[in-house]
Write a protein that holds these residues in place. Sequence first.
Motif, mmCIF file in Angstrom:
data_model
loop_
_atom_site.group_PDB
_atom_site.id
_atom_site.type_symbol
_atom_site.label_atom_id
_atom_site.label_comp_id
_atom_site.label_asym_id
_atom_site.label_seq_id
_atom_site.Cartn_x
_atom_site.Cartn_y
_atom_site.Cartn_z
ATOM 1 N N ILE A 59 10.505 -2.803 -5.898
ATOM 2 C CA ILE A 59 9.531 -2.760 -4.463
ATOM 3 C C ILE A 59 9.825 -3.013 -3.657
ATOM 4 O O ILE A 59 9.802 -4.115 -3.780
ATOM 5 C CB ILE A 59 8.044 -2.743 -5.806
ATOM 6 N N PRO A 60 9.591 -2.516 -2.700
ATOM 7 C CA PRO A 60 9.946 -3.469 -1.005
ATOM 8 C C PRO A 60 8.573 -4.012 -0.824
ATOM 9 O O PRO A 60 8.011 -3.362 0.085
ATOM 10 C CB PRO A 60 10.798 -2.269 -0.590
ATOM 11 N N ALA A 61 7.964 -4.559 -1.353
ATOM 12 C CA ALA A 61 5.708 -4.734 -1.384
ATOM 13 C C ALA A 61 6.123 -6.030 -0.325
ATOM 14 O O ALA A 61 7.054 -7.094 -0.510
ATOM 15 C CB ALA A 61 5.507 -5.689 -2.743
ATOM 16 N N TYR A 69 0.041 -8.011 -3.091
ATOM 17 C CA TYR A 69 1.184 -6.765 -2.468
ATOM 18 C C TYR A 69 0.640 -5.073 -2.493
ATOM 19 O O TYR A 69 0.151 -4.907 -2.366
ATOM 20 C CB TYR A 69 2.391 -6.794 -3.619
ATOM 21 N N GLN A 71 2.459 -1.751 -0.294
ATOM 22 C CA GLN A 71 3.875 -0.879 -0.236
ATOM 23 C C GLN A 71 3.490 0.098 1.058
ATOM 24 O O GLN A 71 2.393 0.567 0.884
ATOM 25 C CB GLN A 71 4.678 -0.860 -0.545
#
Length: 166
Positions: A59-61, A69, A71
């Motif tokens: 997950i590109p958080a 966090y 996204q």
Amino acid sequence: MPSTLKAYFCAIMLKKKLILIILLTVGAFSSCKKEEYDPEKQLKIDDAIIQEFITKNSIPAIKHESGIYYQILNPGSGSQVTVANSVSTTYEGRLLNGSIFDGGSADFPLSRVIVGWQIGIPLIKKGGKIRLIVPSVFAYSINPPQGSGIPKNAVLDFTVDLTNVQ
């Protein structure tokens, strides 16, 4: 047995019973130790859990300075949100094991929801969509709503569509 002797033994037995009651009461209350809660310590624990979760699930958080966090799935283009606004959302809330504990559509003042939403929702505008991974200290900590299925100190994972801002 003379009555004075009998009265003496009754007094001794009464004192023993009274002492026993006092000891049992003190023991019962001392065993009810209050749960110590340190939000800073819990935030560090939650952060490690979240980092493991986002790494494992790719997950590109982004980590917000607060510790949540997020996204941004769609930034939106409408009105900017503040905690003073009322918002309309469609959302889904999950535990990190994937089980859904809540979801649907809701209208509410942003000031009346968990702190994680108060921090995260203003990161998008009307029409936007965001994923929030909220440490327990910014959710329900040790006091989750009864019957919600949310355990104490649970990190929560929300997907929120911001449909309206008032």
